[in-house]
Motif scaffolding. Structure first.
Motif, PDB file in Angstrom:
ATOM      1  N   VAL A 201     -24.730  10.197 -32.150  1.00  0.00           N
ATOM      2  CA  VAL A 201     -23.449  10.918 -32.158  1.00  0.00           C
ATOM      3  C   VAL A 201     -22.482  10.296 -31.147  1.00  0.00           C
ATOM      4  O   VAL A 201     -21.299  10.095 -31.437  1.00  0.00           O
ATOM      5  N   SER A 204     -21.145   7.138 -32.505  1.00  0.00           N
ATOM      6  CA  SER A 204     -20.168   7.475 -33.537  1.00  0.00           C
ATOM      7  C   SER A 204     -18.834   7.901 -32.904  1.00  0.00           C
ATOM      8  O   SER A 204     -17.751   7.469 -33.340  1.00  0.00           O
ATOM      9  N   LEU A 205     -18.895   8.693 -31.844  1.00  0.00           N
ATOM     10  CA  LEU A 205     -17.678   9.125 -31.137  1.00  0.00           C
ATOM     11  C   LEU A 205     -17.009   7.944 -30.445  1.00  0.00           C
ATOM     12  O   LEU A 205     -15.772   7.817 -30.467  1.00  0.00           O
ATOM     13  N   ARG A 208     -15.108   6.106 -33.185  1.00  0.00           N
ATOM     14  CA  ARG A 208     -13.993   6.841 -33.785  1.00  0.00           C
ATOM     15  C   ARG A 208     -12.852   7.026 -32.794  1.00  0.00           C
ATOM     16  O   ARG A 208     -11.683   6.923 -33.161  1.00  0.00           O
ATOM     17  N   TYR A 209     -13.189   7.302 -31.516  1.00  0.00           N
ATOM     18  CA  TYR A 209     -12.142   7.598 -30.536  1.00  0.00           C
ATOM     19  C   TYR A 209     -11.872   6.409 -29.616  1.00  0.00           C
ATOM     20  O   TYR A 209     -11.128   6.526 -28.643  1.00  0.00           O
ATOM     21  N   VAL A 211     -13.581   4.507 -27.267  1.00  0.00           N
ATOM     22  CA  VAL A 211     -13.900   4.591 -25.834  1.00  0.00           C
ATOM     23  C   VAL A 211     -15.213   3.831 -25.595  1.00  0.00           C
ATOM     24  O   VAL A 211     -16.012   3.659 -26.515  1.00  0.00           O
ATOM     25  N   GLY A 213     -17.840   4.614 -23.441  1.00  0.00           N
ATOM     26  CA  GLY A 213     -19.095   5.319 -23.179  1.00  0.00           C
ATOM     27  C   GLY A 213     -18.895   6.817 -23.058  1.00  0.00           C
ATOM     28  O   GLY A 213     -18.772   7.351 -21.956  1.00  0.00           O
ATOM     29  N   SER A 214     -18.905   7.522 -24.195  1.00  0.00           N
ATOM     30  CA  SER A 214     -18.809   8.979 -24.134  1.00  0.00           C
ATOM     31  C   SER A 214     -20.137   9.559 -23.654  1.00  0.00           C
ATOM     32  O   SER A 214     -21.154   8.867 -23.618  1.00  0.00           O
ATOM     33  N   GLY A 215     -20.105  10.821 -23.264  1.00  0.00           N
ATOM     34  CA  GLY A 215     -21.313  11.474 -22.760  1.00  0.00           C
ATOM     35  C   GLY A 215     -21.181  12.976 -22.906  1.00  0.00           C
ATOM     36  O   GLY A 215     -20.261  13.466 -23.565  1.00  0.00           O
TER      37      GLY A 215
END
Lengths: 226, 226
Positions: A201, A204-205, A208-209, A211, A213-215
């Motif tokens: 996920v 995937s984020l 799509r956005y 960035v 390294g989302s967390g």
């Protein structure tokens, strides 16, 4: 925290994620043994980290079985396809110890799609393979290597720690806190489904956005001392 | 946001989670039809919400099939055991519409243990049952009813929205934002594993750390307008 320092083997410590964890634990004063398929590659990675951290750092390299044998606590951070072969290779050396499994069951090429093994989490398969003599703990799957390797930076992602042995989970929470992470005891090993699936996920984020390294952060829980 | 207002049916809107969502959407000016197994129970719940929100609120009750038929968008918020029977009962009324599945596959009594269906997420089973004529979207599983029903309060938990149809996911992100939530398009329907399993982890954390409603926030992503 002034926990007694441990000897930690990081199998797959030549990779980005395992290398980032190894670097942080060595920086925190633990003795770290990088494990790899060959002692040469492991020693090469350890030597690079010693150059980063300076001569006081306790960092060495060894082939996976030797690394596992020499350690108090063993960390597994290998590609999904190497998870069960590596565990089988070092099974004897793990008996009586904690194994922290960081493996994310990504199935290329669609790494942004959750594709867990039939029957639940990958780490439960590891526990079955090793038997009850090894305390298997799942943790760190969602911490981006990008953030781990930037030593000065705070990591904006909490660690979900799952284990059937609550005391082992508490030890891993403390090891996470020792490198500046916020960690939570998230229940039994079967709850590792969340951590293992969440990486897809986050990938995937990230796409799509746009960035690096989302967390995640947990909310509504008591404040923790870092 | 001045999105055109929708007619939203909330099947299982007599429960806490569905009721919380229904209340928030009605408060945001949407027309909401509470669905239940009997029209009487549904109308009773709708009447309670009208008493809370005042006479301007557009809220009514109906049996599930009638509610689904009258709506533009249908929300499913029922216990796991009722998920597939309810979907089967209203399948005809869903064709051509978006179905937002909020169902959490909890298996009592061990609701703090992740126990997903064999083969992945529960919502994929719903999509298979309904066929390609219904755009199934997974969302809202992790938002505690405790927070939803306190209308003035900000909800400290992000919404993961998963769908194979990206346009449908965008519509659901907008519906979440309309009730003050932060929502993210978290990839295809198979990624719903995370949201479905996370609820057991949050229940486990609530118990261990003695809090009423833990949640998650995504980090490292662009700021969103609420």
């Amino acid at each position: 925290m002034s926990e007694p320092k441990k000897t930690i083997a990081v199998l797959g410590g030549t990779g980005k994620e395992g290398g980032g964890l190894a670097l942080r634990w060595a920086d925190a004063g633990h003795r770290v043994i990088i494990g790899s398929r060959t002692a040469e590659r492991a020693e090469e990675a350890a030597s690079g980290m010693r150059a980063t951290l300076g001569p006081a750092a306790m960092l060495e390299g060894a082939a996976n079985p030797q690394a596992a044998r020499a350690a108090d606590i063993v960390v597994l951070s290998v590609p999904f396809a190497a998870q069960q072969p590596t565990v089988t290779e070092v099974a004897d050396a793990l008996q009586g110890k904690i194994l922290i499994d960081v493996t994310v069951p990504l199935v290329p090429p669609r790494v942004g799609h959750v594709q867990l093994p039939q029957g639940g989490s990958a780490v439960e398969g590891v526990q079955r393979l090793l038997g009850n003599g090894v305390r298997v703990v799942s943790a760190f799957q969602n911490i981006s290597a990008h953030h781990l390797t930037r030593l000065g930076e705070a990591v904006e992602c909490d660690v979900l720690v799952c284990a059937d042995d609550a005391a082992a989970a508490d030890e891993v929470v403390a090891l996470a806190e020792a490198i500046g992470l916020t960690a939570w005891n998230a229940g039994p090993l079967c709850n590792s489904v969340v951590a293992e699936a969440l990486t897809s996920v986050l990938i995937s984020l990230n796409r799509r956005y746009k960035v690096p390294g989302s967390g995640i952060r947990l909310t509504g829980l008591p404040q923790r001392a870092a």
